[in-house]
Design an enzyme around this catalytic site. Sequence first.
Site, PDB file in Angstrom:
ATOM      1  N   THR A  13       0.824  -1.220   0.000  1.00  0.00           N
ATOM      2  CA  THR A  13       0.000   0.000   0.000  1.00  0.00           C
ATOM      3  C   THR A  13       0.855   1.266   0.000  1.00  0.00           C
ATOM      4  OG1 THR A  13      -1.605  -1.255   1.266  1.00  0.00           O
ATOM      5  CG2 THR A  13      -1.896   1.126   1.237  1.00  0.00           C
ATOM      6  N   VAL A  14       1.805   1.329   0.951  1.00  0.00           N
ATOM      7  CA  VAL A  14       2.612   2.556   1.071  1.00  0.00           C
ATOM      8  C   VAL A  14       3.559   2.685  -0.120  1.00  0.00           C
ATOM      9  CG1 VAL A  14       4.246   3.825   2.511  1.00  0.00           C
ATOM     10  CG2 VAL A  14       2.419   2.494   3.581  1.00  0.00           C
ATOM     11  N   GLY A 188      -9.045  -2.605   5.904  1.00  0.00           N
ATOM     12  CA  GLY A 188      -7.601  -2.573   5.641  1.00  0.00           C
ATOM     13  C   GLY A 188      -6.823  -1.662   6.584  1.00  0.00           C
ATOM     14  N   GLU A 191      -2.836  -3.877  11.040  1.00  0.00           N
ATOM     15  CA  GLU A 191      -1.584  -4.488  10.590  1.00  0.00           C
ATOM     16  C   GLU A 191      -1.892  -5.922  10.156  1.00  0.00           C
ATOM     17  OE1 GLU A 191       1.717  -3.121  10.814  1.00  0.00           O
ATOM     18  OE2 GLU A 191       0.662  -1.265  11.198  1.00  0.00           O
ATOM     19  N   LYS A 206       5.835   3.059  18.571  1.00  0.00           N
ATOM     20  CA  LYS A 206       5.863   4.480  18.212  1.00  0.00           C
ATOM     21  C   LYS A 206       6.229   5.333  19.429  1.00  0.00           C
ATOM     22  CE  LYS A 206       2.462   3.655  14.574  1.00  0.00           C
ATOM     23  NZ  LYS A 206       1.018   3.552  14.298  1.00  0.00           N
ATOM     24  N   GLY A 304      -2.348   4.603   5.875  1.00  0.00           N
ATOM     25  CA  GLY A 304      -2.974   4.683   4.551  1.00  0.00           C
ATOM     26  C   GLY A 304      -1.986   5.054   3.472  1.00  0.00           C
TER      27      GLY A 304
HETATM   28  N1  HSE Z   1      -1.665  -0.265  12.046  1.00  0.00           N
HETATM   29  C1  HSE Z   1      -1.265   1.095  12.169  1.00  0.00           C
HETATM   30  C2  HSE Z   1      -2.454   1.887  12.698  1.00  0.00           C
HETATM   31  C3  HSE Z   1      -0.849   1.627  10.834  1.00  0.00           C
HETATM   32  O1  HSE Z   1      -3.550   1.334  12.795  1.00  0.00           O
HETATM   33  O2  HSE Z   1      -2.295   3.041  13.051  1.00  0.00           O
HETATM   34  C4  HSE Z   1       0.321   2.510  10.740  1.00  0.00           C
HETATM   35  O3  HSE Z   1       1.262   2.464  11.736  1.00  0.00           O
END
Ligand code: HSE
Length: 424
Positions: A13-14, A188, A191, A206, A304
């Site tokens: 996607t990215v 979608g 993860e 994070k 996204g």
């Molecule tokens: N799975 C992560 C989220 C996506 O839902 O924020 C990007 O880090």
Amino acid sequence: MTDIGIGIAGLGTVGGGVVKLLRDKGTFFQDGLQLPVRLVRAADTNPARFSNVGLDPSVARSADAKDILDDPSVSVVVELIGGTSYAREFVLGALCRGKHVVTANKALLAEHGPEIFGAATSNGVSVYFEAAVGGGMPVIKTLREAMIANDILSLRTIINGTCNYILTRMAEEKLPFDVALAEAQERGYAEADPTLDIGGFDTGHKLAIMASLAHGGYLCYRDIPIEGISRVTKEDIEYARELGYTVKLLGIIKAAGDGRLDVRVQPTMVHADHILASVGGVFNAVLLEGDAVGSILLYGRGAGETPTASAVCADLIDCARDIASGAPQRIAMGFYSHSRTIEFLPLDNVRSRYYLRFGLADRPGALAGVTRSFADHRISIAAMVQKEHTSPDAVPVIMLCAKGMSVPHSRTSSSSMSSEPRHR
Ligand code: HSE
């Protein structure tokens, strides 16, 4: 100036979004900014993806990402493979060959940051990672550059879109957890392994990166107390609403005032008037507090295709500018530029407002016994609700305790959450 060749590994996607943005904005980057960035090679194990993303025929294609490392025309490697084993080897391989790296891989940096930044430093190259935290929201740039003159007093973050989506749907539509999770997966957002999201580990990764940047030392992800959202029920959300709160998965980093850091991932009751309460759906937000600037709020799409690709492309342009100006390590590499050891405030010492939900025997004096025990421990009750029977042998009781209480989650059998009062 000679071309700055880009090699991209991973066209999911990215990756697809990055290819698209480089194509759409290529003229601006090359002519407007005078930066000769050019995608020269792409790698993916699935050959269908080359045409799915509309790769230009001039871009070389490989099934094996290592071809990017061996390509002398690639000076910047974009790692969008994900995971921590092959991606680690790949990134270290790029750095050792003197190639700069742009990555969106938060797990890799949270778990192997010192090794990766060490390799970058010793090879005179840089690692750019804006897309690793908050997708399109510029959290890394804000922390490393915009807030450089501040002591960071606190960060309160909603940094996992999947969890925020699930909690929002549970609140809005009164959906059970499993149904809301299935919806998030269908759309979608989650993860590949959704336990990373709902278990709070993605937020933890994070948070480790943000805390390390904000406090100038490497904070090990594995030391962070993490509780996800899988124990939050629709009843908790409904009771929270009755008390004037909404439930969010917060990643919290707070300077304890004694040199230690209070860092945790917790489902938290956020007062309806608090600025973070209005962050709904897949949106992310980071509320930062610096000693000089006061509060700053970043809000946006944390995941996204195009939001994350926007951050990757911003890194590519930063990298090209640094190369063009002859300062490829313009910003000191790594989290630990001050080599500080960060000391945690143990969870037992974290004092907070807490929400408790438990079942109580339906007999005279049972509730009085509980409130007496709270009084004996000098804990003041801010709000309390007792519902009628939901099962023959227990009545549900919900309490919100005034500040000063310490309830490590792992030790409670009933439901518990910390709470964030009205935003000042
Ligand atoms: N799975 C992560 C989220 C996506 O839902 O924020 C990007 O880090």
